[in-house]
Design an enzyme around this catalytic site. Structure first.
Site, PDB file in Angstrom:
ATOM      1  N   GLN A 137      47.137  30.479  45.682  1.00 26.73           N
ATOM      2  CA  GLN A 137      47.522  29.707  44.505  1.00 26.73           C
ATOM      3  C   GLN A 137      49.039  29.613  44.365  1.00 26.73           C
ATOM      4  O   GLN A 137      49.564  28.564  43.968  1.00 26.73           O
ATOM      5  CB  GLN A 137      46.908  30.313  43.245  1.00 26.73           C
TER       6      GLN A 137
ATOM      7  N   ASP B 297      50.841  41.534  40.640  1.00 28.79           N
ATOM      8  CA  ASP B 297      49.725  41.941  39.805  1.00 28.79           C
ATOM      9  C   ASP B 297      50.209  42.082  38.366  1.00 28.79           C
ATOM     10  O   ASP B 297      51.222  42.741  38.107  1.00 28.79           O
ATOM     11  CB  ASP B 297      49.213  43.299  40.324  1.00 28.79           C
TER      12      ASP B 297
ATOM     13  N   GLU C 203      44.057  31.848  29.300  1.00 25.59           N
ATOM     14  CA  GLU C 203      42.759  32.165  29.905  1.00 25.59           C
ATOM     15  C   GLU C 203      42.906  32.929  31.225  1.00 25.59           C
ATOM     16  O   GLU C 203      42.160  32.699  32.171  1.00 25.59           O
ATOM     17  CB  GLU C 203      41.951  30.882  30.126  1.00 25.59           C
TER      18      GLU C 203
ATOM     19  N   HIS D  70      40.901  38.422  33.226  1.00 22.37           N
ATOM     20  CA  HIS D  70      40.656  39.001  34.555  1.00 22.37           C
ATOM     21  C   HIS D  70      41.142  40.451  34.658  1.00 22.37           C
ATOM     22  O   HIS D  70      40.889  41.113  35.669  1.00 22.37           O
ATOM     23  CB  HIS D  70      41.365  38.184  35.638  1.00 22.37           C
TER      24      HIS D  70
END
Length: 377
Positions: A164, A187, A205, A209
């Site tokens: 990505q 991270d 959103e 995760h």
């Protein structure tokens, strides 16, 4: 009210609802937020070798064979990276460059609502040209390019998925947005930046995760400057969710596997975690409650589709889904699409069905909005 705790001052309802949009300015295609294209066969395996995708798909699905979240939270990096390596091309095909839902009025197209949803969050950051802003879990950078143009701020997208990041950098070059838009691969549980680095932080959103909300928000708190704002759209279970209800648990599990989520939190869990991280929450609301159009409408295959109003969304209608699934089957059968592509298409469909069911049952929201400040002292 649901999701409200402690001495939080709720702003009036009209202030929490994103304001009606002005007539959208005409944009050239290269500048269009959430511009979509066909299914990109060259990138369907993400950063994986095409020979590895079948095994990666099976390994990913194995994480969700049980309801117990511990295996997924303990391996969250692998869960999320596998998911986005396998799913990003499908996301770009279905959603364009901005992988998120939006508060929507009845007169808006989906694209228009996505842009306004991003602008509403940006308006809460109190930033100006030259300020440094962090987008946590930025996807391929659709929102950060839009918010950078809207505010003039310098925005850095943080993403732990190499594929990505590479896609985002490619899109920055193509759109000429590499001047004040950048990426770091990292991270969000271990942000590689010094304390007090950013004037504002937002996430759309993405922190759903995270395996541990307090740990994630604490890292965001650490890199945010005192007095800075953290604005967020979070995915949450609502107060209507009943853990003893087998149907509710089934829907929860479908949402997890179809969206790469290690676990699921409630709105109150999110508020508690923000406070524990040190934030002062100044605004909070489930924006689902003030929208004219249901949040899950874009992925509901049985919705009434108006082609002259929003042709872009055909791909998620019942017919559009079926055509895509059949196309993927053919491409995988003849060796053009990598092995496992049908499995990816299948769990994405399951995730969409889970979200629609969760929305209709009122047990899930994707628009729990919060704005929080880091105290000056």
């Amino acid at each position: 009210p649901p999701c409200q705790q402690g001495p939080i001052t709720r702003t009036p309802r009209d202030d929490l609802s994103p304001p009606p949009p002005p007539p959208p300015a005409r944009r050239e295609p290269a500048e269009m937020a959430s511009k979509t294209s066909g299914l990109n066969l060259r990138h369907m395996a993400g950063s994986l070798d095409a020979k590895e995708t079948g095994k990666a798909t099976k390994d990913y699905e194995d994480y969700f064979k049980e309801e117990d979240d511990s295996k997924r939270t303990g391996n969250y990096t692998d869960v999320v990276n596998k998911y986005y390596d396998l799913a990003t091309s499908f996301y770009e095909y279905g959603w364009g460059e901005s992988f998120h839902f939006a508060h929507r009025y009845k007169w808006e197209t989906l694209r228009e609502s996505i842009i306004r949803h991003e602008h509403f969050l940006a308006s809460k950051l109190n930033v100006k040209r030259g300020d440094k802003v962090l987008d946590v879990g930025c996807g391929v950078g659709g929102p950060l390019r839009e918010i950078a143009a809207f505010t003039g701020a310098d925005i850095t997208g943080l993403n732990n998925n190499a594929f990505q990041v590479s896609r985002g950098e490619e899109m920055n070059r193509k759109t000429g947005r590499h001047d004040n838009c950048g990426f770091i691969k990292a991270d969000f549980m271990k942000i590689p930046m010094p304390d007090n680095s950013y004037d504002a932080v937002y996430q759309i959103e993405a922190t759903c995760h995270a395996p541990d909300a307090v740990g994630c928000y604490s890292e965001i708190f650490r890199v945010l400057k005192p007095g800075g704002v953290f604005a967020s759209y979070e995915w949450c279970l609502t107060d209507a969710y009943d853990a003893t209800n087998a149907e509710h648990r089934r829907i929860r599990q479908e949402i997890l596997i179809g969206n790469g989520l290690p676990t699921a939190r409630t709105c109150n869990d999110v508020l508690d975690a923000m406070k524990a991280a040190g934030f002062e929450v100044t605004e909070e609301a489930d924006l689902v409650k003030t929208a004219d159009v249901t949040w899950y409408e874009p992925i509901d295959p049985y919705r009434f589709w108006v082609p002259w109003r929003d042709f872009w969304s055909f791909k998620t209608t019942l017919w559009g889904r079926g055509l895509t699934h059949y196309l993927v089957w053919v491409l995988e059968a003849v060796g053009i699409a990598p092995k496992g592509s049908m499995g990816v298409s299948g769990f994405l469909k399951k995730g969409a069905d889970g979200l629609v069911a969760g929305g209709k049952a009122g047990i899930y929201t994707v628009m729990y909005f919060t704005a929080a400040k880091k105290p000056l002292k």
